[in-house]
Enzyme design. Structure first.
Site, PDB file in Angstrom:
ATOM      1  N   ASP A  98      77.398  64.400 134.762  1.00 50.92           N
ATOM      2  CA  ASP A  98      76.257  63.501 134.890  1.00 50.92           C
ATOM      3  C   ASP A  98      76.173  62.696 133.600  1.00 50.92           C
ATOM      4  O   ASP A  98      76.127  63.264 132.507  1.00 50.92           O
ATOM      5  CB  ASP A  98      74.975  64.313 135.092  1.00 50.92           C
ATOM      6  N   ASP A 199      73.657  58.085 136.130  1.00 48.59           N
ATOM      7  CA  ASP A 199      72.218  58.089 136.322  1.00 48.59           C
ATOM      8  C   ASP A 199      71.661  56.661 136.324  1.00 48.59           C
ATOM      9  O   ASP A 199      72.034  55.848 135.476  1.00 48.59           O
ATOM     10  CB  ASP A 199      71.581  58.906 135.190  1.00 48.59           C
ATOM     11  N   GLU A 255      73.799  56.445 140.757  1.00 50.39           N
ATOM     12  CA  GLU A 255      72.455  56.568 141.311  1.00 50.39           C
ATOM     13  C   GLU A 255      71.835  55.179 141.361  1.00 50.39           C
ATOM     14  O   GLU A 255      71.826  54.461 140.369  1.00 50.39           O
ATOM     15  CB  GLU A 255      71.610  57.500 140.436  1.00 50.39           C
ATOM     16  N   HIS A 328      68.025  67.309 142.463  1.00 52.08           N
ATOM     17  CA  HIS A 328      67.077  67.793 141.461  1.00 52.08           C
ATOM     18  C   HIS A 328      65.823  66.933 141.338  1.00 52.08           C
ATOM     19  O   HIS A 328      64.876  67.314 140.644  1.00 52.08           O
ATOM     20  CB  HIS A 328      67.773  67.869 140.099  1.00 52.08           C
ATOM     21  N   ASP A 329      65.813  65.775 141.968  1.00 53.58           N
ATOM     22  CA  ASP A 329      64.694  64.839 141.843  1.00 53.58           C
ATOM     23  C   ASP A 329      63.765  64.812 143.055  1.00 53.58           C
ATOM     24  O   ASP A 329      62.825  64.013 143.087  1.00 53.58           O
ATOM     25  CB  ASP A 329      65.219  63.421 141.599  1.00 53.58           C
TER      26      ASP A 329
END
Length: 553
Positions: A98, A199, A255, A328-329
């Site tokens: 990430d 990200d 993302e 995770h979000d």
């Protein structure tokens, strides 16, 4: 269509802080991941996406990086990371890191230098602006509530932070910043990592006039029209690809807040040489009202289905999709898209697994979803850790909202729902840690855990293994064509997958009631049942609550 390992691969996402603690400090670590590699391998997955493990003050749990080349000692340090990479490759698993390239930590050397003076060489690594009419430079708000600008009293200017005030946005307009980023990416490629999840990559290009948003009350429109898809975004990504990414056989997934059908293909068109995949959020923001995730609205199944159908149509010839229902979000997928009460928990979790593993695109499985982990409902806001949740809570307090009702929204929407510790067994703290974890364990770990599901051949865990095995043995489920049979049906999601040699139909009942199958042209009587989430006999005329059938012609 070009065939590649990352199209056929299945990704398992790990949130290290919540996965497995071996050091005894209540925080998951890299040795804990190494300890569980055989378990991960047993799922049949090929790729691990590892959330950030770099040095960080953890204002946003690692998404605020203070040193891009060092692994946090809290997670085990660089030696532990090297061992993880070696052990993964030994098992035939690939590692996707990430990488947070839109912003750094305010404790990064670059930002600390930029604070010193307006003419410091690092000043232009970030976005510094003077006050406008004695106030902030514009009306932009942070993703985590409040103004996106913070004033520095020493130089009497504001810096931009689209996330927390400890996450200043990097200025990609500065060629030196881009060179630094290229070097960082190259560093990890040379180390042997197999790819990157980037990200909020859609935000790296800014509109340099920083206009006020015309939609201060509509967060979604502000993100799309002001924060994302800036004027040089594709130039930056093509440069990164040309100078670094293209030199390695790696996987990239960006993302993409603010990315939609109108521009999604621009990021992943194979001829444009930017990214392999993006995470769009048309289905993940689907229940967000005008005020965002804490202003939720009800969503008909037809709208949910249309997202999958429209994106498949958009990408099918020149791009590639990312198939996911949680990370995770977001809230736990079985609590959000299924039914997590005891009656339908297992069947609905299995139905969602069948959806994930029968779609065209690369499948992503978030840790714990393979056992049907659910949302948590902590009794107090003091039990929550997530900076987004706490920011929203404080804004609600200022507005004078009914906080008892708001806590119910937190139970439904908080990112901490996905961050509770992994539930390994029925021992203390779910086997995650010997001491109280950094975030409280979901009390239902005594019923939902890996150990008990390992012993049950009909468990959610073993259903995932069965679906993964079947997908890998039938590449039509990876590359084949897709068609939704009846987009208007508000209870059933029925779709076909086929190529010149094989044909399948998938029938999913997204409801708590029996549903008639009224599609005579499907000729279901001529199909063979390949996989189902029910054990008993199966009908071709109706589906039971949350029933899922994969049928082969």
């Amino acid at each position: 269509m070009k065939k590649t390992w990352w199209k056929e691969g299945i990704v398992y996402q790990i949130y290290p802080r919540s996965f497995n603690d071996t050091s005894g400090n209540g925080i998951g670590d890299i040795p804990g991941i190494i300890e569980k590699l055989d378990y991960i391998k047993s799922l049949g997955v090929d790729i691990i996406w590892l959330c950030p493990v770099y040095e960080s003050p953890n204002d946003d749990n690692g998404y605020d990086i203070s040193d891009y080349r060092s692994i946090s000692k809290e997670f085990g340090g660089s030696e532990a990371f090297d061992e993880l990479l070696e052990q993964m490759h030994f098992r035939g698993l690939k590692l996707v890191m990430d990488l947070v390239l839109n912003h750094s930590s305010d404790e990064h050397y670059w930002f600390q230098e930029s604070l010193k003076s307006k003419d410091n060489p690092y000043r232009d690594y970030y976005f510094w602006r003077p006050a406008k009419n004695g106030n902030v430079p514009n009306n932009w708000v942070s993703f985590f509530s409040g103004s996106a600008w913070l004033k520095d009293d020493i130089t009497d200017e504001y810096f931009l932070h689209l996330f927390t005030k400890k996450q200043p946005d990097l200025n990609w307009e500065n060629p030196k910043v881009r060179e630094e980023i290229h070097d960082i990416v190259d560093f990890w490629c040379k180390k042997g990592v197999d790819g990157f999840r980037m990200d909020v990559i859609s935000l790296i290009s800014k509109k340099l006039d920083f206009p006020d948003t015309a939609y201060p009350e509509d967060y979604g429109k502000t993100i799309k029209n002001y924060y994302a898809n800036g004027p040089r975004i594709h130039e930056y990504l093509q440069e990164l690809n040309r100078k670094v990414l293209s030199k390695y056989d790696i996987m990239t997934v960006g993302e993409g807040p603010g990315i939609d059908l109108s521009n999604g293909l621009d990021y992943v068109d194979e001829d444009r040489e930017e990214l392999n995949m993006i995470f769009h959020f048309d289905h993940m923001f689907i229940d967000n009202g005008v005020g965002g995730k804490y202003d939720p609205i009800d969503v008909p199944l037809s709208k949910f289905k249309k997202v999958f159908s429209d994106w498949d149509e958009k990408l099918k010839n020149k791009g590639w999709g990312s198939i996911f229902l949680g990370n995770h979000d977001f809230s736990r997928m079985v609590s959000r898209f299924g039914n997590d009460n005891k009656l339908y928990h297992s069947t609905s979790a299995k139905l969602l697994a069948m959806l994930l593993l029968t779609m065209r695109g690369t499948t992503y499985i978030y840790q714990g979803d393979e056992i049907g982990m659910t949302n948590v409902a902590y009794p107090s806001i003091d039990d929550y850790n997530d900076v987004e949740t706490l920011g929203s809570w404080n804004q609600a307090l200022k507005r004078g909202d009914d906080m008892d009702e708001y806590l119910k929204l937190v139970h439904r929407q908080s990112r901490d729902n996905a961050r509770t510790p992994m539930q390994w067994n029925t021992k203390k703290n779910a086997g995650f840690s010997d001491i109280q974890p950094w975030l409280k364990v979901n009390p239902n770990y005594v019923d939902i855990n890996v150990e008990s599901q390992e012993q049950d051949e009909n468990s959610i865990l073993n259903f995932y293994r069965k679906m993964v095995t079947y997908r890998k043995a039938n590449k039509v489920l990876v590359y084949g064509d897709y068609e939704c049979v009846d987009e208007a049906d508000e209870n059933l999601y029925v779709y076909r997958r086929w190529n010149s040699e094989q044909s399948y139909v998938i029938l999913l009942n997204f409801s708590d009631s029996y549903q008639a199958i009224a599609y005579e042209d499907l000729n279901l009587e001529s199909t063979e049942l390949a996989i189902s989430n029910y054990l008993e006999s199966h009908s071709t005329s109706q589906l039971r609550p949350w029933e899922a059938q994969l049928r082969k012609y």
